[in-house]
Design a protein around this motif. Structure first.
Motif, PDB file in Angstrom:
ATOM      1  N   VAL A 298      -3.695  -1.569  -8.294  1.00 11.48           N
ATOM      2  CA  VAL A 298      -5.050  -1.180  -7.925  1.00 11.48           C
ATOM      3  C   VAL A 298      -5.028   0.254  -7.434  1.00 11.48           C
ATOM      4  O   VAL A 298      -4.271   0.583  -6.510  1.00 11.48           O
TER       5      VAL A 298
ATOM      6  N   LEU B 117      -0.864  -1.011  -4.460  1.00  9.26           N
ATOM      7  CA  LEU B 117      -2.090  -0.238  -4.258  1.00  9.26           C
ATOM      8  C   LEU B 117      -1.717   1.214  -4.025  1.00  9.26           C
ATOM      9  O   LEU B 117      -0.811   1.510  -3.250  1.00  9.26           O
TER      10      LEU B 117
ATOM     11  N   HIS C 142      -7.072   2.936  -5.457  1.00  7.66           N
ATOM     12  CA  HIS C 142      -8.201   2.897  -4.509  1.00  7.66           C
ATOM     13  C   HIS C 142      -8.717   4.275  -4.209  1.00  7.66           C
ATOM     14  O   HIS C 142      -8.126   5.264  -4.493  1.00  7.66           O
TER      15      HIS C 142
ATOM     16  N   SER D 143      -3.439   5.510  -4.173  1.00  5.44           N
ATOM     17  CA  SER D 143      -4.590   6.394  -4.337  1.00  5.44           C
ATOM     18  C   SER D 143      -4.518   7.150  -5.659  1.00  5.44           C
ATOM     19  O   SER D 143      -5.433   7.885  -6.004  1.00  5.44           O
TER      20      SER D 143
ATOM     21  N   LEU E  50       0.840  -1.193   0.000  1.00  9.32           N
ATOM     22  CA  LEU E  50       0.000   0.000   0.000  1.00  9.32           C
ATOM     23  C   LEU E  50       0.881   1.250   0.000  1.00  9.32           C
ATOM     24  O   LEU E  50       1.635   1.474   0.941  1.00  9.32           O
TER      25      LEU E  50
END
Length: 91
Positions: free
Chosen positions: A89, A70, A91, A72, A47
């Motif tokens: 990904v 991951l 998010h 933002s 993350l």
């Protein structure tokens, strides 16, 4: 002054100290849990793709993990894949 020499690691002359130092700080922060708690073939999610995240993606991939990065921000996708992430990904 060094109180306990057991925690001192010489940097080889061939390595630039300024470029190597982050591996001994942030690099160690992500290396230890990856090395102790994962094995080749494990799926790992990282993350964030700042300093620690970029090292974690690189190390996890080198350890043979399936890496999902991951973030933002979609703008980090190319960087994540270039570092070796298998998936990305936002998010």
């Amino acid at each position: 002054r060094v109180k306990d020499g057991g925690f001192v690691y010489p940097i080889p002359d061939a390595c630039d100290a300024a470029a190597t130092a982050p591996l001994l700080c942030g690099g160690q922060t992500v290396w230890t849990p990856l090395r102790q708690q994962t094995k080749a073939g494990d799926r790992v999610g990282i993350l964030g793709l700042g300093g620690l995240g970029t090292m974690a993606v690189t190390f996890a991939k080198a350890l043979g993990c399936e890496v999902t990065a991951l973030s933002s921000s979609d703008s980090k996708k190319a960087q994540a894949l270039a570092l070796g992430a298998d998936k990305f990904v936002a998010h």
